[in-house]
Design a protein around this motif. Structure first.
Motif, mmCIF file in Angstrom:
data_model
loop_
_atom_site.group_PDB
_atom_site.id
_atom_site.type_symbol
_atom_site.label_atom_id
_atom_site.label_comp_id
_atom_site.label_asym_id
_atom_site.label_seq_id
_atom_site.Cartn_x
_atom_site.Cartn_y
_atom_site.Cartn_z
ATOM 1 N N HIS A 573 -60.302 12.516 -52.630
ATOM 2 C CA HIS A 573 -60.828 11.152 -52.584
ATOM 3 C C HIS A 573 -61.060 10.627 -53.995
ATOM 4 C CE1 HIS A 573 -61.761 13.020 -48.728
ATOM 5 N NE2 HIS A 573 -61.529 11.806 -48.249
ATOM 6 N N ASP A 574 -61.430 9.368 -54.077
ATOM 7 C CA ASP A 574 -61.671 8.785 -55.399
ATOM 8 C C ASP A 574 -62.805 9.504 -56.114
ATOM 9 O OD1 ASP A 574 -59.707 7.049 -54.898
ATOM 10 O OD2 ASP A 574 -60.912 5.226 -54.951
ATOM 11 N N SER A 575 -63.712 10.080 -55.347
ATOM 12 C CA SER A 575 -64.823 10.757 -55.974
ATOM 13 C C SER A 575 -64.911 12.203 -55.480
ATOM 14 C CB SER A 575 -66.105 9.992 -55.628
ATOM 15 O OG SER A 575 -67.159 10.889 -55.474
ATOM 16 N N ALA A 576 -65.161 13.115 -56.423
ATOM 17 C CA ALA A 576 -65.258 14.528 -56.057
ATOM 18 C C ALA A 576 -66.449 14.762 -55.124
ATOM 19 C CB ALA A 576 -65.403 15.369 -57.313
ATOM 20 N N ARG A 577 -67.441 13.862 -55.178
ATOM 21 C CA ARG A 577 -68.599 14.002 -54.296
ATOM 22 C C ARG A 577 -68.175 13.947 -52.832
ATOM 23 N NH1 ARG A 577 -71.153 9.634 -54.294
ATOM 24 N NH2 ARG A 577 -69.829 8.535 -55.765
ATOM 25 N N ILE A 578 -67.227 13.055 -52.543
ATOM 26 C CA ILE A 578 -66.797 12.895 -51.150
ATOM 27 C C ILE A 578 -66.018 14.142 -50.701
ATOM 28 C CG2 ILE A 578 -65.543 11.388 -49.550
ATOM 29 C CD1 ILE A 578 -66.188 9.070 -51.394
ATOM 30 N N ASP A 579 -65.263 14.717 -51.613
ATOM 31 C CA ASP A 579 -64.559 15.975 -51.300
ATOM 32 C C ASP A 579 -65.579 17.066 -50.970
ATOM 33 O OD1 ASP A 579 -62.256 14.641 -51.982
ATOM 34 O OD2 ASP A 579 -62.140 15.492 -54.003
ATOM 35 N N ARG A 580 -66.612 17.152 -51.803
ATOM 36 C CA ARG A 580 -67.625 18.202 -51.590
ATOM 37 C C ARG A 580 -68.345 18.006 -50.260
ATOM 38 N NH1 ARG A 580 -71.928 19.021 -55.283
ATOM 39 N NH2 ARG A 580 -71.600 17.189 -56.587
ATOM 40 N N GLN A 581 -68.556 16.744 -49.881
ATOM 41 C CA GLN A 581 -69.213 16.478 -48.600
ATOM 42 C C GLN A 581 -68.347 16.989 -47.444
ATOM 43 O OE1 GLN A 581 -72.088 15.336 -47.610
ATOM 44 N NE2 GLN A 581 -72.976 14.595 -49.507
ATOM 45 N N LEU A 582 -67.048 16.763 -47.545
ATOM 46 C CA LEU A 582 -66.172 17.228 -46.457
ATOM 47 C C LEU A 582 -66.227 18.764 -46.357
ATOM 48 C CD1 LEU A 582 -64.073 16.648 -44.256
ATOM 49 C CD2 LEU A 582 -62.311 16.819 -46.007
ATOM 50 N N PHE A 583 -66.121 19.440 -47.497
ATOM 51 C CA PHE A 583 -66.204 20.906 -47.462
ATOM 52 C C PHE A 583 -67.567 21.365 -46.941
ATOM 53 C CE2 PHE A 583 -62.771 20.929 -50.850
ATOM 54 C CZ PHE A 583 -61.812 21.420 -49.988
ATOM 55 N N GLY A 584 -68.560 20.521 -47.151
ATOM 56 C CA GLY A 584 -69.920 20.872 -46.723
ATOM 57 C C GLY A 584 -70.110 20.916 -45.217
ATOM 58 N N ARG A 585 -69.076 20.540 -44.456
ATOM 59 C CA ARG A 585 -69.196 20.663 -42.985
ATOM 60 C C ARG A 585 -69.162 22.126 -42.577
ATOM 61 N NH1 ARG A 585 -71.954 17.235 -42.935
ATOM 62 N NH2 ARG A 585 -71.525 16.999 -45.125
ATOM 63 N N ALA A 586 -68.579 22.982 -43.443
ATOM 64 C CA ALA A 586 -68.470 24.405 -43.097
ATOM 65 C C ALA A 586 -69.519 25.198 -43.873
ATOM 66 C CB ALA A 586 -67.079 24.898 -43.469
ATOM 67 N N ALA A 587 -69.799 26.387 -43.387
ATOM 68 C CA ALA A 587 -70.710 27.326 -44.068
ATOM 69 C C ALA A 587 -72.083 26.718 -44.301
ATOM 70 C CB ALA A 587 -70.093 27.788 -45.390
ATOM 71 N N ARG A 588 -72.674 26.197 -43.241
ATOM 72 C CA ARG A 588 -73.991 25.586 -43.371
ATOM 73 C C ARG A 588 -75.077 26.592 -43.043
ATOM 74 N NH1 ARG A 588 -73.352 19.988 -43.121
ATOM 75 N NH2 ARG A 588 -75.014 19.480 -41.691
ATOM 76 N N GLN A 589 -76.220 26.461 -43.726
ATOM 77 C CA GLN A 589 -77.392 27.281 -43.422
ATOM 78 C C GLN A 589 -77.096 28.775 -43.390
ATOM 79 O OE1 GLN A 589 -80.391 26.175 -41.174
ATOM 80 N NE2 GLN A 589 -80.224 24.156 -42.058
ATOM 81 N N GLY A 590 -76.299 29.242 -44.349
ATOM 82 C CA GLY A 590 -76.013 30.670 -44.395
ATOM 83 C C GLY A 590 -74.994 31.148 -43.372
ATOM 84 N N ASP A 591 -74.382 30.229 -42.607
ATOM 85 C CA ASP A 591 -73.299 30.609 -41.679
ATOM 86 C C ASP A 591 -72.042 30.907 -42.490
ATOM 87 O OD1 ASP A 591 -74.580 30.330 -39.285
ATOM 88 O OD2 ASP A 591 -74.000 28.224 -39.006
ATOM 89 N N PRO A 592 -71.111 31.688 -41.898
ATOM 90 C CA PRO A 592 -69.827 31.829 -42.598
ATOM 91 C C PRO A 592 -68.999 30.558 -42.423
ATOM 92 C CG PRO A 592 -69.780 33.055 -40.539
ATOM 93 C CD PRO A 592 -71.170 32.489 -40.677
ATOM 94 N N GLY A 593 -68.023 30.356 -43.278
ATOM 95 C CA GLY A 593 -67.163 29.173 -43.185
ATOM 96 C C GLY A 593 -66.293 29.085 -44.415
ATOM 97 N N SER A 594 -65.231 28.293 -44.329
ATOM 98 C CA SER A 594 -64.344 28.222 -45.482
ATOM 99 C C SER A 594 -63.715 26.842 -45.591
ATOM 100 C CB SER A 594 -63.250 29.281 -45.349
ATOM 101 O OG SER A 594 -62.590 29.119 -44.107
ATOM 102 N N GLY A 595 -63.100 26.597 -46.744
ATOM 103 C CA GLY A 595 -62.445 25.311 -46.958
ATOM 104 C C GLY A 595 -61.240 25.479 -47.863
ATOM 105 N N GLU A 596 -60.241 24.630 -47.681
ATOM 106 C CA GLU A 596 -59.098 24.638 -48.603
ATOM 107 C C GLU A 596 -58.576 23.221 -48.753
ATOM 108 O OE1 GLU A 596 -55.492 26.593 -47.221
ATOM 109 O OE2 GLU A 596 -56.044 26.200 -45.146
ATOM 110 N N ALA A 597 -58.018 22.949 -49.928
ATOM 111 C CA ALA A 597 -57.423 21.639 -50.178
ATOM 112 C C ALA A 597 -55.913 21.808 -50.200
ATOM 113 C CB ALA A 597 -57.912 21.106 -51.510
ATOM 114 N N ILE A 598 -55.210 20.991 -49.400
ATOM 115 C CA ILE A 598 -53.749 21.002 -49.440
ATOM 116 C C ILE A 598 -53.328 19.553 -49.681
ATOM 117 C CG2 ILE A 598 -51.639 21.618 -48.213
ATOM 118 C CD1 ILE A 598 -53.233 23.465 -46.436
ATOM 119 N N VAL A 599 -52.951 19.243 -50.916
ATOM 120 C CA VAL A 599 -52.645 17.847 -51.250
ATOM 121 C C VAL A 599 -51.187 17.735 -51.704
ATOM 122 C CG1 VAL A 599 -55.044 17.441 -51.913
ATOM 123 C CG2 VAL A 599 -53.390 18.114 -53.653
ATOM 124 N N ALA A 600 -50.764 16.512 -51.997
ATOM 125 C CA ALA A 600 -49.379 16.316 -52.432
ATOM 126 C C ALA A 600 -49.356 15.596 -53.771
ATOM 127 C CB ALA A 600 -48.612 15.513 -51.387
#
Ligand code: ATP
Length: 671
Positions: A573-600
């Motif tokens: 996204h235009d701002s890295a903050r918005i990217d971090r928010q999207l990744f923040g949907r996973a691995a909340r509150q000490g749960d396991p979770g992962s994220g990857e970026a696949i862009v062009a």
């Protein structure tokens, strides 16, 4: 505003239906803004190791812990009695550490009994910072919504009307409903403002102790109030009203701007602050229809570079000398609209070119029920009731072959910058504030303070990948969905930047026989159900930024054992903050979770905001993936260029807003 003044407000100052308490806006001089920017951007971060704000918060946590056993021994009646005592103690001590710590310990105990969950120490820490007017940075998933209940209860109990502001109606309704039992225990009335409510219903909710609302609904309510108050909104009239010289005004719905706690504060204060909110009335389209049709037909015959210059990064289009001469010549022809001057025609043609070349369906807007609806880029949501200015909206309607809505006249306007500064006490929370701490400090006067994590994060982040073009990217995304969801049985959330890409990916998934659901601005009515199911084993959800913030995806049975939620980001996204928010949907509150970026490499962000570097890489790499360091560089270059453009747009918008406000108040109108 100091505690002493805040707590001196009397019930009659806070009644609905009369000119109300708010901070009088003074435009800061440039040197004040400069000094504030320096303080919040450089000096405070340098002092962070001393963590002055954190010292009070840590003391609150310590004291509250010490009271745990004592609180647990009290029955309901005793808890209520203790709350009444602490209410006075908080007032007397002006929210002093001891009284607040005891009250937080009590709220924690009550929450455990009525909601089945107790506040973590980190939430108490955040609660203290919020109560005293800071922007608390809590990592995604740490439970901001729940942390907010502590300062909200404290402020509401001492009699301050509280607005809990969040980014959309769905979150406002969800949070109000979830937290209502806790407030009810203390006899506090809480409600949610959503778009469908009438003015009377809104007044009723605001008349309660706590109102959950979206920033947009709240600001429009304020603008309507100011319009209803007209001239009487000035400080002089408020003073007169306080002296009893003015009757109550039932046309207003708010009870003043006393205490606002803004969730997802960077989204509201920064991302949404570029465009002012405009309260407008619709005039009948009238003669404009002919001009719109003519301009659109004329603009279709013009060519980029020859007749006009396109600047999509701004976004802006400008007629050049050839284009202007063509408009002038066309005015003399029989097809030109009658009685329209050269200036109006040139402006109409420029708007038509913007409609044709810069604004694309399912990207910047969607067409729903025969209406053009703007999609907010940072939240992925439809901005109902908003329209582009100066005839652009109608031009887009004409381009889509829709019935033209009437021309709009501005009744009142305000930017979020000016609106939120009017609160007597403002606080905010977000997972991503560090990058914009200086601007938030300078513009809103809010210090940013970081809250420690409740539990260490288990987030795994794969190496980001950058494929040569969009087709290759979608193929890689498909492969990853297959691997994560179908083979490992994990839930997968794929974030896309536009409605169009969400639909494109959906078609590819369907062709590959992968079951999935789509969440975008066109299907926002099913949001709650989609999110409720998104954490189930093997469930694939394709979502625009609608699911990028605030969304809490609960993991289904056995999903944690399989690695938790996997998030795929398909475009930066235009701002890295918005990217971090999207990744923040996973691995909340000490749960396991992962994220990857696949862009062009041919993504819009790179093309528009780092054109030279991305063209060079395209040439040099010839179809290979760039090294991680190169991708980092490209992303940094593009995002910082985009961010600085947005920053300039916000500054310009604020400046224009102040100028217009000065003009309007000079001519006797409030806003
Ligand atoms: N003290 C607590 N005890 C148990 N569960 C909690 C507690 N605090 C929060 N939660 C749960 O943690 C989850 C995440 O909370 P929430 O959505 O408020 O996080 P958030 O910080 O707002 O996230 P985001 O930054 O993504 O908006 C929710 O399911 C919430 O019920």
């Amino acid at each position: 505003m100091s505690e002493a003044l805040l707590l001196r407000l009397r019930p009659r100052d806070l009644a609905s239906g009369r000119p109300y308490a708010e901070r009088d806006e003074r435009t800061p001089a440039w040197h004040d803004e400069f000094a504030l920017g320096l303080w919040h951007g450089w000096v405070r971060p340098a002092l962070r190791p001393l963590d002055i704000a954190g010292a009070g918060a840590r003391k609150v946590v310590r004291l509250a812990r010490a009271l745990e056993v004592e609180m647990a021994a009290l029955d309901e009646q005793q808890l209520r009695q203790r709350a009444a005592l602490l209410r006075h103690a908080m007032r007397r001590s002006r929210f002093g550490v001891d009284a607040v710590a005891a009250f937080f310990a009590l709220v924690r105990e009550v929450a455990g009994r009525v909601l089945g969950k107790r506040h973590y120490d980190s939430q108490l820490h955040a609660g203290w910072l919020l109560l005293h007017g800071s922007l608390a940075e809590m990592a995604t998933g740490e439970g901001k919504t729940f942390a907010a209940t502590l300062p909200v209860c404290a402020a509401a109990l001492v009699g301050l009307p509280v607005h809990v502001v969040t980014v959309n109606d769905y979150l406002a309704a969800r949070d109000a409903e979830a937290m209502a039992p806790l407030y009810a225990f203390f006899g506090l009335r809480c409600g949610a403002i959503v778009h469908e409510l009438t003015r009377a219903q809104r007044r009723e909710v605001y008349a309660g102790d706590i109102a959950y609302c979206s920033n947009k609904e709240l600001t429009f309510d304020y603008l309507r109030d100011r319009t209803a108050l007209g001239d009487r909104a000035s400080p002089l009239h408020r003073a007169l009203a306080e002296g009893g010289g003015m009757s109550d005004n039932p046309a207003t719905v708010l009870r003043g701007l006393t205490f606002a706690l803004v969730d997802e504060a960077d989204s509201v204060f920064i991302d949404e602050a570029r465009t002012p909110l405009i309260l407008s009335a619709s005039l009948p389209p009238g003669a404009r229809g002919a001009l719109v049709d003519w301009a659109l037909a004329f603009a279709r015959g013009l060519q980029p570079a020859r007749d006009f210059d396109l600047e999509p990064a701004q976004p802006r289009v400008r007629l050049n000398d050839t284009g202007r001469a063509a408009v002038e010549a066309a005015l003399d022809s029989a097809a030109a609209p009658p009685d329209v001057g050269l200036r109006a025609c040139t402006e109409a043609v420029t708007q038509a070119l913007a409609a044709l070349w810069l604004y694309r369906r399912d990207q910047q807007y969607v067409v729903v029920d025969g209406k053009v609806q703007i999609v907010d880029e940072s939240t992925g949501r439809v901005m109902a009731d908003r329209a582009w200015e100066r005839g652009l909206h109608q031009m887009i309607e004409a381009k889509e072959g829709l019935v033209l809505s009437g021309e709009r006249v501005t009744l009142a306007r305000i930017t979020y910058q000016r609106f939120f500064r009017r609160y007597l006490r403002l606080a905010g929370m977000t997972g991503t504030a560090t990058e914009v701490a200086a601007e938030i400090g300078r513009v809103y006067g809010l210090p940013v303070a970081r809250v420690p994590l409740h539990r260490p994060s288990l987030a795994l982040r794969a190496r980001p990948r950058c494929l040569p073009d969009a087709d290759a990217r979608w193929a890689a995304v498909l492969a990853s969905v297959q691997a994560q969801a179908q083979q490992q049985g994990r839930p997968v959330l794929v974030g896309t930047r536009t409605v169009q890409s969400s639909e494109h990916l959906s078609a590819l998934l369907a062709a590959a026989g992968i079951e999935h659901v789509v969440l975008n601005a066109k299907h926002d009515r099913v949001e709650a159900e989609v999110i409720a199911r998104a954490g189930g084993s093997g469930v694939v959800t394709v979502a625009t930024n609608m699911a990028g913030r605030g969304t809490d995806i609960a993991l289904g049975e056995g999903v944690a054992g399989r690695g938790g939620l996997h998030v795929i980001l398909t475009e930066f996204h235009d701002s890295a903050r918005i990217d971090r928010q999207l990744f923040g949907r996973a691995a909340r509150q000490g749960d396991p979770g992962s994220g990857e970026a696949i862009v062009a490499l041919d993504d819009e962000l790179f093309r528009l905001h780092a054109p030279l570097l991305s063209a060079l890489l395209q040439r040099l790499l010839a179809g290979r993936e760039p090294h991680a360091a190169l991708l980092w560089l490209l992303r940094r270059a593009a995002q910082s260029s985009a961010e600085s453009r947005h920053r300039a747009a916000r500054a310009a918008s604020l400046k224009q807003d102040r100028r217009l406000a000065a003009m309007l108040s000079f001519s006797g109108r409030g806003e």
